[in-house]
Design a protein around this motif. Sequence first.
Motif, PDB file in Angstrom:
ATOM      1  N   UNK A 104       3.429   6.976  10.211  1.00  0.00           N
ATOM      2  CA  UNK A 104       1.979   7.185  10.214  1.00  0.00           C
ATOM      3  C   UNK A 104       1.217   5.857  10.145  1.00  0.00           C
TER       4      UNK A 104
ATOM      5  N   UNK B 176      -7.184   5.304  -2.013  1.00  0.00           N
ATOM      6  CA  UNK B 176      -6.378   4.806  -0.899  1.00  0.00           C
ATOM      7  C   UNK B 176      -5.010   5.489  -0.864  1.00  0.00           C
ATOM      8  N   UNK B 177      -4.394   5.605  -2.023  1.00  0.00           N
ATOM      9  CA  UNK B 177      -3.072   6.244  -2.091  1.00  0.00           C
ATOM     10  C   UNK B 177      -3.149   7.690  -1.601  1.00  0.00           C
ATOM     11  N   UNK B 178      -4.193   8.390  -2.003  1.00  0.00           N
ATOM     12  CA  UNK B 178      -4.323   9.798  -1.600  1.00  0.00           C
ATOM     13  C   UNK B 178      -4.559   9.905  -0.098  1.00  0.00           C
TER      14      UNK B 178
ATOM     15  N   UNK C 140      -3.595   7.803   2.156  1.00  0.00           N
ATOM     16  CA  UNK C 140      -2.381   7.435   2.890  1.00  0.00           C
ATOM     17  C   UNK C 140      -1.377   8.582   2.923  1.00  0.00           C
ATOM     18  N   UNK C 141      -1.227   9.264   1.801  1.00  0.00           N
ATOM     19  CA  UNK C 141      -0.262  10.374   1.765  1.00  0.00           C
ATOM     20  C   UNK C 141      -0.801  11.576   2.529  1.00  0.00           C
ATOM     21  N   UNK C 142      -2.051  11.899   2.344  1.00  0.00           N
ATOM     22  CA  UNK C 142      -2.616  13.087   3.001  1.00  0.00           C
ATOM     23  C   UNK C 142      -2.749  12.872   4.512  1.00  0.00           C
TER      24      UNK C 142
ATOM     25  N   UNK D  87      -9.096   3.741  10.102  1.00  0.00           N
ATOM     26  CA  UNK D  87      -9.379   5.107  10.531  1.00  0.00           C
ATOM     27  C   UNK D  87      -8.922   5.324  11.974  1.00  0.00           C
TER      28      UNK D  87
ATOM     29  N   UNK E  14      -1.307  14.120  10.040  1.00  0.00           N
ATOM     30  CA  UNK E  14      -1.074  13.721  11.429  1.00  0.00           C
ATOM     31  C   UNK E  14       0.118  14.485  11.996  1.00  0.00           C
ATOM     32  N   UNK E  15       1.094  14.789  11.144  1.00  0.00           N
ATOM     33  CA  UNK E  15       2.227  15.625  11.590  1.00  0.00           C
ATOM     34  C   UNK E  15       1.765  17.043  11.907  1.00  0.00           C
TER      35      UNK E  15
ATOM     36  N   UNK F 227      -2.868   4.186  13.223  1.00  0.00           N
ATOM     37  CA  UNK F 227      -4.158   3.492  13.124  1.00  0.00           C
ATOM     38  C   UNK F 227      -4.020   2.098  12.501  1.00  0.00           C
ATOM     39  N   UNK F 228      -3.254   2.009  11.423  1.00  0.00           N
ATOM     40  CA  UNK F 228      -3.245   0.773  10.641  1.00  0.00           C
ATOM     41  C   UNK F 228      -2.632  -0.382  11.434  1.00  0.00           C
TER      42      UNK F 228
ATOM     43  N   UNK G 291       0.972   4.313  -2.639  1.00  0.00           N
ATOM     44  CA  UNK G 291       0.845   5.686  -2.154  1.00  0.00           C
ATOM     45  C   UNK G 291       2.006   6.536  -2.665  1.00  0.00           C
TER      46      UNK G 291
ATOM     47  N   UNK H  69     -10.703   3.912   2.725  1.00  0.00           N
ATOM     48  CA  UNK H  69      -9.948   4.925   3.484  1.00  0.00           C
ATOM     49  C   UNK H  69      -8.748   4.328   4.199  1.00  0.00           C
ATOM     50  N   UNK H  70      -8.665   2.993   4.300  1.00  0.00           N
ATOM     51  CA  UNK H  70      -7.709   2.394   5.230  1.00  0.00           C
ATOM     52  C   UNK H  70      -8.225   2.508   6.654  1.00  0.00           C
TER      53      UNK H  70
ATOM     54  N   UNK I  56       6.110   7.526   6.292  1.00  0.00           N
ATOM     55  CA  UNK I  56       4.891   6.713   6.210  1.00  0.00           C
ATOM     56  C   UNK I  56       4.974   5.501   7.139  1.00  0.00           C
TER      57      UNK I  56
ATOM     58  N   UNK J 124      -0.762  11.048   6.285  1.00  0.00           N
ATOM     59  CA  UNK J 124       0.612  11.131   6.780  1.00  0.00           C
ATOM     60  C   UNK J 124       1.007  12.590   7.019  1.00  0.00           C
TER      61      UNK J 124
ATOM     62  N   UNK K 162       0.830  -1.213   0.000  1.00  0.00           N
ATOM     63  CA  UNK K 162       0.000   0.000   0.000  1.00  0.00           C
ATOM     64  C   UNK K 162       0.857   1.252   0.000  1.00  0.00           C
TER      65      UNK K 162
ATOM     66  N   UNK L 270       1.459   6.984  -6.628  1.00  0.00           N
ATOM     67  CA  UNK L 270       0.277   7.758  -7.049  1.00  0.00           C
ATOM     68  C   UNK L 270       0.330   9.195  -6.527  1.00  0.00           C
ATOM     69  N   UNK L 271       0.743   9.362  -5.271  1.00  0.00           N
ATOM     70  CA  UNK L 271       0.531  10.663  -4.617  1.00  0.00           C
ATOM     71  C   UNK L 271       1.751  11.154  -3.847  1.00  0.00           C
TER      72      UNK L 271
ATOM     73  N   UNK M 292      -6.553   4.869  -6.431  1.00  0.00           N
ATOM     74  CA  UNK M 292      -6.071   6.239  -6.200  1.00  0.00           C
ATOM     75  C   UNK M 292      -6.585   6.816  -4.886  1.00  0.00           C
TER      76      UNK M 292
END
Lengths: 346, 346
Positions: A326, B259-261, B263-265, B138, B270-271, A330-331, A107, B135-136, A323, B267, A103, A110-111, B257
Amino acid sequence: ALAAPPRITGLPDISWRLQSSFPATLDTIYGAAEAMARSAAILTGGRFRIEIAPPDRYVPAGQALDAVSAGSVQALQTCSYYHVDRDPAFAFGSALPFGLNARMQDAWIVEGGGGPLLDGLYAQYGLTSLVAGNTGAQMGGWFRKEIRSLPEMAGLKMRIAGLGGMVLARLGVEPQELAIESAYAALDDGWLDAAEWSGPYEDEQLGFYKVAPYYYYPGWWDGGPSIHLLINRAAFEALPETYKEALRASAAQARHEMQARYDVRNNTAIRSLIDKGVQLRPFPTDILEAAYKASFELYAELAAAHPRFKAIYEPWKGFRDQIYQSFRVAEYSFESFGFTQQAKGH
Amino acid sequence: ALAAPPRITGLPDISWRLQSSFPATLDTIYGAAEAMARSAAILTGGRFRIEIAPPDRYVPAGQALDAVSAGSVQALQTCSYYHVDRDPAFAFGSALPFGLNARMQDAWIVEGGGGPLLDGLYAQYGLTSLVAGNTGAQMGGWFRKEIRSLPEMAGLKMRIAGLGGMVLARLGVEPQELAIESAYAALDDGWLDAAEWSGPYEDEQLGFYKVAPYYYYPGWWDGGPSIHLLINRAAFEALPETYKEALRASAAQARHEMQARYDVRNNTAIRSLIDKGVQLRPFPTDILEAAYKASFELYAELAAAHPRFKAIYEPWKGFRDQIYQSFRVAEYSFESFGFTQQAKGH
C-alpha cells in the motif's frame, strides 16, 4: 461531549529513575529523554519527577534491563533490539533487517496489532513500554576500503550487533560487538574494517569519516528503529491515571520531535560529510540480494527455535508485506516523481 | 537532573470550544480531536475541558476561522490550506503541490525553521497553532473515464480546492469547489467528471468508486498535509503552563496516532476497493510533468504578489530541495530495494 473524569486533588509526589542506553553526548536521543521528564514535571505541577541518567549511572548498562524488570530502576530509554540475546523477539520492538520503515513501525504498533503483541512480550519480563522516538532509516556504516561486490565482504571485521550482525555473518562478515566508543581507534589501528552506528549526524560526531571514508547506504537492518521506554510494569500500573497519561503524552512528543531533529540534523550532516571528502556509496545489489535472502532464512530459523519469536513474526510478516504494497501506491510514487524532478534541477 | 517547576495547587476550571472542519463520520480525524480533549481532561484532573463540535455547530464553517481569531470559539481542527483564499501563505501549514511528505513537514515545522515562520503568519490573524495530525500522501482522486494523457484533462470538471485546483486549472481542468457531500451525486449525474478527497479509507466510505471507477495516484498536491489546531492566541497565552503543555502533548499524541490509523485503514481499504473492481492508475507522466512545472510557476507568481507568501516560500523551497536530496540516500533506497524484492514475491 465528554464525561468528566473524577476530580483529583491530592496527587502524590513520585520520583522515578530513568537510565538511558545512550550517552548524553548523543543529544538528539538523550535530549528527548530530558524533554520527556520536563514535560511530565510540567504536566503534574512538579509532583512526578523523572531523573534521567546516562548508561552505568544507576546500574551497569548490561544490567539495566534486569534492574527495570526488578523495579530498582523504573525505566530504561533504549532500543528493544539491544536485548535480543535475552530473547530474539525483542527485535520486533525496534527493527528487523528489511523490515518496517519508521512510519510503518508506528502503524504496526498503534493500529496494526503490534502493540498488544509487544506488550505481551514485555509483560513476560515485568515490563511495559512506550514508543518514544525513532531515527528513521539509518546508514549502512563506514568502510575503510571500497566494497564493489559480495565476495569482498568475506572476512571483513565489522562493528555491528544484533540481527544485522547475524545476517552479515551469513555473508562471510565477522561481526564485532565492541562498544561504539572503541570503534574509532579499532578502525584507525586497522584491525577493524568497518563500523556502523546510526545516521550522518551522530556518525559525523563520532568521527568515523577520518579513518573509514566509504559511507554505505542504506542501513537495511535499521529501516526505522523505534526508541522505547521500557518501564517496570508494576511501577507503571501503580501510577495515578494522570501520571500514566503524562508519560504517554510526553513519549508521543518525544517520538514527534526526535524524528524531526534527526531528519534536519542528518540533512545538514550529510552535506558536511560530503564536503569533507566522504565517499557515499550504495551497497552493491548482490550484497543487498544476499542479505535479503539470508534475513528471511534467519527469521524462519528463529521462528522454529523460539515460540515467542514465531508468535510475533507471523503477523508482523503479513503486516509488512501488505503495507509495503500500500505504501508503493501514493506514498512512494509521490516521492519517486518529486525526487526525480528535483534531481534534474526542476 | 531537573529544576523543580513551581508547585501548582489551585488550577482553574477552563472550558474551551473546539470546532472541527471535519464531520464526525470521518472518524480517524474527528476521533483524534476527541482523543485530544480526553487526554487534556485526564492531564488536568478534569479542570481543562474542551468541547468538540462538528462543522457549523458553534458557527457556520465558513466563519470558523474568524470566530477563532475573535475568540468566540477557542480552537479549530482544520487544514491550514483550507484558508488560502484569505491568505495564500496558509498553504505552508498543510501542503503544497510537489511539496513535503508527512515526515518532512514535521521536520520543517519542528526543527527546520518552519515553526517560527508559521507562527508569525498565524499571529497576524490572532492565532497560534499546534500540529495535531497528518494523513500521509493522499490519492489523486476518482475519474469517471480513464485519462491516458495530458490532453484528456482539458475541460474536465473536477472537485478539487486550493492550490491543487489552481495548478490543475493551468492544465485545462475546471476545478469545482463543491462540498464533498455533494460530489457523489454530481459524479452520478455526470456533470462532474472527477473528484478528490483524501485516501482509500475515507474515499471508500464516501462511495465514489460506484460512480467513478478510475482511481489515480499520487495526490501530488497532498504529499503529507498536516492537520492543525488553530487556536486563539490570547486564549492560549492565558492558559496556565500545565494546560499549555497538556495541549502540546495531547496534540503530539494525535499526530502520532492519526497517521498510524490512516496508514493501517488505508492499507485495508485499498484492498477492499480493488476487490470491488476499482481501476488503480498512476497519473500519466506528461500530466505529472506539466503539473510540476505549473506548480512552481504558480508559486513564483504568488511570491511576487504576496509578500507573506514570499517570506515563507523562499526558505521552504530551500528546505524542500535539500531534504529531498537527503531522503533519497538512506530512506528512499531502503524502501526502493525492499518494495522491489517484496513485489517479486521474495
